[in-house]
Enzyme design. Structure first.
Site, PDB file in Angstrom:
ATOM      1  NE  ARG A   1     -16.497 -84.907  14.089  1.00  0.00           N
ATOM      2  CZ  ARG A   1     -16.154 -85.370  12.881  1.00  0.00           C
ATOM      3  NH1 ARG A   1     -16.616 -85.281  11.717  1.00  0.00           N
ATOM      4  NH2 ARG A   1     -14.612 -85.850  13.054  1.00  0.00           N
TER       5      ARG A   1
ATOM      6  CG  ASN B   1     -15.980 -81.358  13.325  1.00  0.00           C
ATOM      7  OD1 ASN B   1     -16.674 -81.264  14.381  1.00  0.00           O
ATOM      8  ND2 ASN B   1     -14.886 -82.030  13.257  1.00  0.00           N
TER       9      ASN B   1
END
Length: 92
Positions: free
Chosen positions: A21, A39
Site C-alpha cells: 500500500r 487491504n
C-alpha cells in the site's frame, strides 16, 4: 473531467504485510494519480486510480510487480466513470 480515466484494481498474491500500500501511494503520487488503496479481508489489495489515461495505465502496469517484497499472482482491472478523486490515500 472527461480527460480522466478511473480504474479499480484488485491485486492478489503476497501483497499484504510487504509495504504494497505504501509503495502504491508513492508510485501514484509520483505519476500525479489520485485515488486510494486498501487491504481486503481476503488477502487482496484493492486500489482506485484516477488521472490521465497514460498515468492510470502506468499504475496498472506497476501493480503487476508492486513493492519489492511482493509476489503478485493476478491483477484484475475494472474501468469506471471518474468520480473526481483529488488526492491519493491509504485506507484502513
Amino acid at each position: 473531467m472527461s480527460d480522466r480515466t478511473r480504474a479499480r484494481v484488485f491485486v492478489s498474491g503476497r501483497v499484504q504485510g510487504v509495504y504494497y500500500r505504501a509503495n502504491t501511494r508513492d508510485a501514484a503520487r509520483a505519476r500525479d494519480v489520485n485515488g486510494w488503496v486498501r487491504n481486503l479481508a481476503d488477502g487482496r489489495v484493492e486500489a482506485v486510480f484516477e488521472g490521465s489515461e497514460s498515468a492510470v495505465e502506468e499504475m496498472i502496469e506497476w501493480c503487476h510487480t508492486g513493492s519489492p517484497a511482493a509476489t503478485v499472482d493476478d491483477v484484475d482491472v475494472r474501468y469506471e466513470e471518474p468520480e473526481g478523486e483529488s488526492a491519493f490515500e491509504i485506507r484502513r
